[in-house]
Design a protein around this motif. Structure first.
Motif, PDB file in Angstrom:
ATOM      1  N   PRO A 106      21.266  33.326  -5.347  1.00  0.00           N
ATOM      2  CA  PRO A 106      21.945  34.620  -5.451  1.00  0.00           C
ATOM      3  C   PRO A 106      22.558  34.867  -6.830  1.00  0.00           C
ATOM      4  CG  PRO A 106      22.416  33.630  -3.337  1.00  0.00           C
ATOM      5  CD  PRO A 106      21.679  32.586  -4.132  1.00  0.00           C
ATOM      6  N   ASP A 107      23.237  33.867  -7.401  1.00  0.00           N
ATOM      7  CA  ASP A 107      23.819  34.035  -8.741  1.00  0.00           C
ATOM      8  C   ASP A 107      22.734  34.182  -9.797  1.00  0.00           C
ATOM      9  OD1 ASP A 107      26.405  33.909  -7.803  1.00  0.00           O
ATOM     10  OD2 ASP A 107      26.583  31.743  -8.106  1.00  0.00           O
ATOM     11  N   MET A 108      21.633  33.443  -9.638  1.00  0.00           N
ATOM     12  CA  MET A 108      20.536  33.536 -10.592  1.00  0.00           C
ATOM     13  C   MET A 108      19.907  34.923 -10.555  1.00  0.00           C
ATOM     14  SD  MET A 108      18.804  29.790  -9.914  1.00  0.00           S
ATOM     15  CE  MET A 108      17.675  29.850 -11.318  1.00  0.00           C
ATOM     16  N   ALA A 109      19.747  35.463  -9.353  1.00  0.00           N
ATOM     17  CA  ALA A 109      19.147  36.793  -9.208  1.00  0.00           C
ATOM     18  C   ALA A 109      20.032  37.863  -9.846  1.00  0.00           C
ATOM     19  CB  ALA A 109      18.915  37.097  -7.736  1.00  0.00           C
ATOM     20  N   LEU A 110      21.332  37.761  -9.658  1.00  0.00           N
ATOM     21  CA  LEU A 110      22.254  38.729 -10.262  1.00  0.00           C
ATOM     22  C   LEU A 110      22.163  38.699 -11.787  1.00  0.00           C
ATOM     23  CD1 LEU A 110      25.433  38.321  -8.027  1.00  0.00           C
ATOM     24  CD2 LEU A 110      23.972  40.344  -8.206  1.00  0.00           C
ATOM     25  N   LYS A 111      22.110  37.516 -12.353  1.00  0.00           N
ATOM     26  CA  LYS A 111      22.019  37.392 -13.804  1.00  0.00           C
ATOM     27  C   LYS A 111      20.700  37.971 -14.310  1.00  0.00           C
ATOM     28  CE  LYS A 111      22.372  34.162 -17.653  1.00  0.00           C
ATOM     29  NZ  LYS A 111      22.636  32.758 -18.072  1.00  0.00           N
ATOM     30  N   ALA A 112      19.613  37.694 -13.598  1.00  0.00           N
ATOM     31  CA  ALA A 112      18.305  38.184 -14.030  1.00  0.00           C
ATOM     32  C   ALA A 112      18.246  39.704 -13.995  1.00  0.00           C
ATOM     33  CB  ALA A 112      17.218  37.588 -13.141  1.00  0.00           C
ATOM     34  N   ARG A 113      18.804  40.309 -12.955  1.00  0.00           N
ATOM     35  CA  ARG A 113      18.688  41.764 -12.800  1.00  0.00           C
ATOM     36  C   ARG A 113      19.578  42.529 -13.772  1.00  0.00           C
ATOM     37  NH1 ARG A 113      16.004  44.140  -8.912  1.00  0.00           N
ATOM     38  NH2 ARG A 113      17.489  45.867  -8.767  1.00  0.00           N
ATOM     39  N   LYS A 114      20.535  41.856 -14.386  1.00  0.00           N
ATOM     40  CA  LYS A 114      21.318  42.517 -15.438  1.00  0.00           C
ATOM     41  C   LYS A 114      20.467  42.756 -16.677  1.00  0.00           C
ATOM     42  CE  LYS A 114      25.902  40.851 -14.104  1.00  0.00           C
ATOM     43  NZ  LYS A 114      27.050  39.986 -14.475  1.00  0.00           N
ATOM     44  N   LYS A 115      19.533  41.840 -16.942  1.00  0.00           N
ATOM     45  CA  LYS A 115      18.676  41.975 -18.119  1.00  0.00           C
ATOM     46  C   LYS A 115      17.320  42.577 -17.787  1.00  0.00           C
ATOM     47  CE  LYS A 115      20.820  38.318 -20.845  1.00  0.00           C
ATOM     48  NZ  LYS A 115      20.590  37.132 -21.711  1.00  0.00           N
ATOM     49  N   LEU A 116      16.864  42.386 -16.555  1.00  0.00           N
ATOM     50  CA  LEU A 116      15.586  42.937 -16.104  1.00  0.00           C
ATOM     51  C   LEU A 116      15.843  43.723 -14.819  1.00  0.00           C
ATOM     52  CD1 LEU A 116      13.365  39.732 -16.547  1.00  0.00           C
ATOM     53  CD2 LEU A 116      13.611  41.621 -18.160  1.00  0.00           C
ATOM     54  N   PRO A 117      16.383  44.941 -14.926  1.00  0.00           N
ATOM     55  CA  PRO A 117      16.829  45.684 -13.728  1.00  0.00           C
ATOM     56  C   PRO A 117      15.749  45.906 -12.684  1.00  0.00           C
ATOM     57  CG  PRO A 117      17.617  46.731 -15.747  1.00  0.00           C
ATOM     58  CD  PRO A 117      16.631  45.689 -16.178  1.00  0.00           C
ATOM     59  N   GLY A 118      14.483  45.991 -13.095  1.00  0.00           N
ATOM     60  CA  GLY A 118      13.427  46.272 -12.137  1.00  0.00           C
ATOM     61  C   GLY A 118      12.765  45.056 -11.549  1.00  0.00           C
ATOM     62  N   ILE A 119      13.219  43.860 -11.916  1.00  0.00           N
ATOM     63  CA  ILE A 119      12.562  42.636 -11.450  1.00  0.00           C
ATOM     64  C   ILE A 119      12.726  42.486  -9.940  1.00  0.00           C
ATOM     65  CG2 ILE A 119      14.574  41.129 -11.749  1.00  0.00           C
ATOM     66  CD1 ILE A 119      10.987  40.181 -12.695  1.00  0.00           C
ATOM     67  N   LYS A 120      11.668  42.000  -9.301  1.00  0.00           N
ATOM     68  CA  LYS A 120      11.701  41.728  -7.867  1.00  0.00           C
ATOM     69  C   LYS A 120      11.279  40.287  -7.632  1.00  0.00           C
ATOM     70  CE  LYS A 120      10.594  46.511  -6.654  1.00  0.00           C
ATOM     71  NZ  LYS A 120       9.635  47.412  -5.969  1.00  0.00           N
ATOM     72  N   PHE A 121      11.752  39.716  -6.537  1.00  0.00           N
ATOM     73  CA  PHE A 121      11.501  38.310  -6.250  1.00  0.00           C
ATOM     74  C   PHE A 121      10.808  38.147  -4.905  1.00  0.00           C
ATOM     75  CE2 PHE A 121      15.512  38.770  -8.567  1.00  0.00           C
ATOM     76  CZ  PHE A 121      15.226  38.056  -9.712  1.00  0.00           C
ATOM     77  N   ARG A 122       9.880  37.213  -4.875  1.00  0.00           N
ATOM     78  CA  ARG A 122       9.260  36.800  -3.601  1.00  0.00           C
ATOM     79  C   ARG A 122       9.559  35.322  -3.446  1.00  0.00           C
ATOM     80  NH1 ARG A 122       8.003  35.461   0.747  1.00  0.00           N
ATOM     81  NH2 ARG A 122       6.078  35.891   1.891  1.00  0.00           N
ATOM     82  N   LEU A 123      10.528  35.005  -2.581  1.00  0.00           N
ATOM     83  CA  LEU A 123      10.973  33.629  -2.407  1.00  0.00           C
ATOM     84  C   LEU A 123      10.163  32.919  -1.333  1.00  0.00           C
ATOM     85  CD1 LEU A 123      14.868  33.847  -2.555  1.00  0.00           C
ATOM     86  CD2 LEU A 123      13.343  32.842  -4.245  1.00  0.00           C
ATOM     87  N   HIS A 124       9.814  31.665  -1.612  1.00  0.00           N
ATOM     88  CA  HIS A 124       9.114  30.817  -0.656  1.00  0.00           C
ATOM     89  C   HIS A 124       9.968  29.565  -0.433  1.00  0.00           C
ATOM     90  CE1 HIS A 124       5.332  33.137  -1.022  1.00  0.00           C
ATOM     91  NE2 HIS A 124       5.675  33.255  -2.286  1.00  0.00           N
TER      92      HIS A 124
END
Length: 297
Positions: A106-124
């Motif tokens: 969750p913290d990693m995703a928040l940091k990523a979306r600050k710099k790449l607002p449109g990024i989406k994740f598919r977690l396995h």
């Protein structure tokens, strides 16, 4: 090869005539004929049957029309993807240990979306061995996992980058009614029930090598449940079912509130690196690696 030759050939196949095909391509017939000859030179064989009074399209060219269309379509699609590539709008597939999905992502995703607002994740989410297999099969372009110097290191080729999101610790904890079994000095009866890891799991391998009490069945007097699913262990811990070893990041809020008590002062703790692996050949994975990972090791 000039890709416009393929457009020329398709125009010729559709019009069935050099003059009409040249007009459609907005060039003179002599110029069009020279381009067809250039295509033949590249192939090494003629595609037209040139006779005294007429020119016929060769059967080999006619029979491969669908393949020519497919190749041209793929080339245009590739060009579009390269020209308009935007890692901010891409979906990245990540294989992650169950514990990592719960505690770190969750913290990693928040940091990523600050710099790449449109990024989406598919977690396995899966156990480590399945995550590694997924990453090697390229079903995921990133791998998120714990690493300890006590366990076998992960070996990947030169096309894989390794970074770190920091350090965590496996700690022994109790929750629920079992908190009242902890003595003032931090001791707990050796025959206390425990929720343990299988010996062949990653956390089990680490705890078994250090002979940590309550970590695996072989070092527990009363193991009531054995599982590699750390999120499930956390829920059983909170219900007071037994002593358990969990990453600190999974229980730090409960430790602060007092719902969980650490036994690390008596039983010790195991340092774990939070490792990030990325496929060098995936642009989106590289963008995320720049955000999440430190210098490759």
């Amino acid at each position: 090869m000039d890709t416009q030759w393929l457009d020329d050939v398709l125009a010729l196949l559709e019009e069935g005539n050099l003059s009409r095909a040249a007009a459609r391509r907005n060039i003179t017939q002599p110029a069009f004929s020279r381009r067809i000859r250039s295509f033949e030179d590249w192939l090494g064989v003629p595609v037209l049957n040139r006779k005294t009074n007429r020119v016929e399209i060769g059967e080999a060219l006619i029979s491969n029309e669908s393949e020519i269309r497919a190749i041209l379509s793929q080339l245009r699609e590739m060009r579009t993807k390269i020209v308009h590539h935007d890692p901010k709008a891409n979906t990245v597939r990540i294989a992650a240990q169950h514990a990592q999905v719960f505690s770190r992502f969750p913290d990693m995703a928040l940091k990523a979306r600050k710099k790449l607002p449109g990024i989406k994740f598919r977690l396995h989410p899966a156990n480590l061995s399945d995550c590694v297999s997924m990453f090697l099969r390229k079903d995921a372009s990133m791998l998120l996992c714990y690493e300890s110097e006590l366990a076998e290191p992960l070996e990947f080729g030169a096309n894989v980058l390794r970074g770190s999101w920091g350090r965590d610790y496996l700690i022994p904890v109790v929750g629920g009614s079992m908190r009242f079994a902890v003595k003032d000095g931090g001791d707990i009866p050796a025959d206390s029930p425990s929720v343990v890891y299988p010996d062949n799991s990653y956390f089990g391998q680490v705890l078994r090598k250090k002979e940590r009490l309550f970590g695996t069945a072989g070092f527990s007097t009363n193991p009531i449940c054995e599982t590699a699913f750390s999120t499930g262990i956390r829920e059983m811990l909170l219900k007071g079912l037994g002593v358990a070893w969990l990453p600190f990041s999974m229980v730090h809020n409960e430790l602060q509130s007092g719902d969980v008590i650490s036994l690390a002062n008596r039983l010790g703790k195991e340092p774990m690196d939070v490792a990030i692996y990325a496929d060098r050949n995936n642009p989106t994975a590289l963008s995320l690696f720049d955000i999440w990972g430190s210098a490759p090791k």
